[in-house]
Structures are given as C-alpha cells and as structure tokens.
Design an enzyme around this catalytic site. Structure first.
Site, PDB file in Angstrom:
ATOM      1  N   LYS A   5       0.846  -1.206   0.000  1.00 12.59           N
ATOM      2  CA  LYS A   5       0.000   0.000   0.000  1.00 12.59           C
ATOM      3  C   LYS A   5       0.879   1.254   0.000  1.00 12.59           C
ATOM      4  O   LYS A   5       0.628   2.205  -0.737  1.00 12.59           O
ATOM      5  CB  LYS A   5      -0.928  -0.004   1.231  1.00 12.59           C
ATOM      6  CG  LYS A   5      -2.126  -0.920   1.063  1.00 12.59           C
ATOM      7  CD  LYS A   5      -2.891  -1.132   2.363  1.00 12.59           C
ATOM      8  CE  LYS A   5      -3.990  -2.178   2.155  1.00 12.59           C
ATOM      9  NZ  LYS A   5      -4.616  -2.628   3.403  1.00 12.59           N
ATOM     10  N   ASP A  29     -11.302   3.281   4.189  1.00  9.46           N
ATOM     11  CA  ASP A  29     -11.758   1.888   4.106  1.00  9.46           C
ATOM     12  C   ASP A  29     -13.284   1.797   4.060  1.00  9.46           C
ATOM     13  O   ASP A  29     -13.837   0.751   3.719  1.00  9.46           O
ATOM     14  CB  ASP A  29     -11.268   1.108   5.341  1.00  9.46           C
ATOM     15  CG  ASP A  29     -10.140   0.145   5.009  1.00  9.46           C
ATOM     16  OD1 ASP A  29      -9.961  -0.168   3.805  1.00  9.46           O
ATOM     17  OD2 ASP A  29      -9.440  -0.297   5.944  1.00  9.46           O
ATOM     18  N   GLN A  59      -4.928  -1.194   9.640  1.00  4.03           N
ATOM     19  CA  GLN A  59      -4.890  -2.537   9.059  1.00  4.03           C
ATOM     20  C   GLN A  59      -5.553  -3.543  10.008  1.00  4.03           C
ATOM     21  O   GLN A  59      -5.213  -3.603  11.188  1.00  4.03           O
ATOM     22  CB  GLN A  59      -3.418  -2.929   8.799  1.00  4.03           C
ATOM     23  CG  GLN A  59      -3.236  -4.249   8.083  1.00  4.03           C
ATOM     24  CD  GLN A  59      -3.747  -4.219   6.635  1.00  4.03           C
ATOM     25  OE1 GLN A  59      -3.535  -3.261   5.905  1.00  4.03           O
ATOM     26  NE2 GLN A  59      -4.441  -5.281   6.256  1.00  4.03           N
TER      27      GLN A  59
END
Ligand code: NDP
Length: 291
Positions: free
Chosen positions: A53, A120, A97
């Site tokens: 990422k 997200d 994460q």
C-alpha cells in the site's frame, strides 16, 4: 463456451495512472493527498499488505505515512494516534490494518477515525450512508468489483445478482452497491439452502466466501459474469473461491485469481484517498471513482 477473462490487473493499472494524473493536477494547487496506514503487531500477511500500500501510494505521487505499533500497544495509545491523524492536515486518508490484536475493540478503533478520512469505508456513519444512498466512503474491495462489473456489463439494472458472503467488508457493501445500481440482489451465506440452484439464477455472481474453488462450474448460469473475491493460500498457490477450470467452460466472463479483484482493492484505496482529499478541500468528487 470459453469465458472471457476480466483483467483486473490491467484495469487497476489504468486507474492508478488516472489517479496519478489527478494527483499531479492537485499538486499545481499546492495539495498533496496523504494516506496514513497504521499497523499493529507483526502479522506477516498484514506487513506485506502495508508495504505494498505504501509503495503504490508513493507511485501515484501521494504522501504515505506508515505507523507501526507493537502488538502490546494499548487501545488508548492507538486511539491517541488516530486522534492526531484526524487533526493532521497533511493526512486525508486513514487506514487501520485489520485484524487488530484480541485485546482491542475493533469497532471502537474504526469509529474513532473521522468519517471524512475513513478510506476503508468501515466507519459506522459511512456504512449507514451507503445503506441509505447518501454520499459515503465506500469499502475498497466491493468498489473495485463494481467498477469491473460496470466496465464489463454497462448497466446492471434489472440483472439478477447473487452475492455469496455477508461480511461487513465485502458481502454486505457489495450487495448495497449492486442494489444501488438497480440489480435484483440476493445475499447467500452458510445457512443458505440449495446454494447451487440459487447461483444458477445469477446473471452476476460474486463469491466472497474464503473457501478454495468452492463455486463449481455447474453452479454457474451459462454466460453469467462471475466476480471471484476469494484469496486462499493453498499448496498450489493462490486460489479463488471459484473453480476456474469449471467456470471458464460456462461463464460469459470471470475475474482470475490472482490478477482480478486483488489489484483493484489497492487501486480503490488510492481512489478513495483522492476522493477524501477533494471533499476535505471542498472540490468536486473526481469523476468515476465513486458509486
Ligand atoms: P468472511 O469469513 O468474513 O465471510 C465469509 C462469508 O462466507 C460469510 O458470510 C459466511 O457465511 C460465508 N460462507 C462460509 N461458508 C459458506 C458456505 N459453505 N456456503 C455459503 N456461504 C458460506 O470473509 P471475507 O468477506 O472477509 O472474505 C471473503 C474472501 O474474500 C476471503 O477469501 C478473503 O481472503 C477474500 N478477500 C479478498 C480481498 C481482495 O482484495 N481480493 C479483500 C477482502 C477479502 P456466514 O456469515 O453464515 O458465516
């Protein structure tokens, strides 16, 4: 019939080039989109995701901020870091994460992210906005699947869609997005009866189950479009949730694993970071990156 392969890797590469061009335009206005990724603990798969990422964020010209915390960090310390990132004007997107260590309350951590920076799309406000058709940040994997489906099929209106899986990160938001595009949507799960028969009615079949080669060729309606979200590590390497040998004989088109949905997920994370940047600065949403 030999099914067409939906090349998510190529689509994602084109999407990242477009994002890079938009980032360059923003640079002319003195704006650099910034994405902060927070990793707690040493989970090897999470470390790989976080590294890639960061690399792709930098490749499109955005600023990447990586925060690595030890497995033992307290939830309070993590919440304090999120608060700092919420207030940092150089940060437009925040991603924590998952999974988090067992001593943390995942929902409390996710809901501490300011919804405008929740790239997200897991914050409860964004979940509610998506469900009620309001402007939301949309989870990356389903957003990527939607882009591939629209690109391949054009309008999804009136098509029968079956989504196998009802997780908060894939199945449910995928179903919401399909519904928003006026597909007729059924969500299947582990308690669904006669799943093969249900799947055989699907013009669009999305598999997000987490079981290698679970969906068989004879479950697929001839000519259907099949999106395989599954990523299963097996002795034979990475395998999806769909039996690809079977699917390629029956489906009209399907996404391979690897090279289908996976690359779209990171590209959509960058797309969401760009969208978040535009919104924070009061600019219009970049075209084609939101549902
Ligand atoms: P979850 O484990 O959270 O959800 C799996 C879903 O599958 C559940 O709703 C479960 O039903 C359902 N299921 C399990 N067994 C059956 C069965 N026998 N019949 C019907 N349904 C069943 O997984 P995720 O949604 O997080 O992920 C799904 C897959 O997608 C995984 O392989 C994951 O690795 C992959 N993934 C890929 C991404 C990408 O970027 N390509 C991103 C995210 C995930 P129930 O709710 O009843 O238990």
């Amino acid at each position: 019939m030999t099914a067409q392969i939906i090349d998510g890797k190529a689509f994602a590469a084109r999407l990242r080039s477009r994002i890079a061009a938009e980032v360059a335009t923003l640079a002319g206005q003195g704006i650099t989109p910034g994405l902060a990724v927070v990793l707690v603990g040493e989970d090897p798969a999470s470390q790989v995701y976080v590294r890639s990422k960061g690399r792709m964020t930098r490749e499109v010209g955005m600023a990447s901020f990586e925060h690595r915390l030890s497995q033992q960090v307290s939830q309070q310390e993590l919440l304090e870091l999120i608060q700092k990132l919420n207030e940092d004007p150089a940060v437009h997107g925040i991603l924590v994460q998952l999974p988090l260590p067992a001593h943390m309350d995942e929902a409390a951590v996710i809901n501490a992210i300011t919804p405008d920076k929740d790239v997200d799309g897991f914050h409860i406000l964004n979940v509610g906005r998506l469900a009620t058709g309001q402007r939301a940040m949309v989870p990356c994997t389903p957003l990527g699947c939607l882009m591939l489906l629209r690109d391949h099929l054009g309008s999804l209106a009136g098509r029968n869609a079956v989504v196998i899986g009802r997780s908060n990160i894939v199945g449910k938001p995928m179903a919401q997005l399909l519904l928003r595009d006026s597909a007729t949507v059924t969500i299947a799960h582990s308690r669904t009866e006669d799943l093969p028969e249900l799947c055989r009615r699907a013009d669009i079949l999305v598999a997000a189950v987490g079981r290698p080669s679970f969906v068989q060729g004879d479950w697929i309606k001839p000519g259907a479009t099949v999106i395989d979200v599954g990523i299963n590590r097996t002795e034979d390497g990475l395998v999806g949730d769909v039996d690809h040998a079977g699917a390629s004989q029956v489906a009209g088109a399907f996404t391979p694993v690897p090279g289908g949905v996976g690359p779209m997920t990171i590209a959509c994370l960058l797309a969401n970071t760009l969208t978040a940047t535009a919104r924070i600065h009061g600019l219009p949403d970049p075209e084609g990156l939101t549902p």
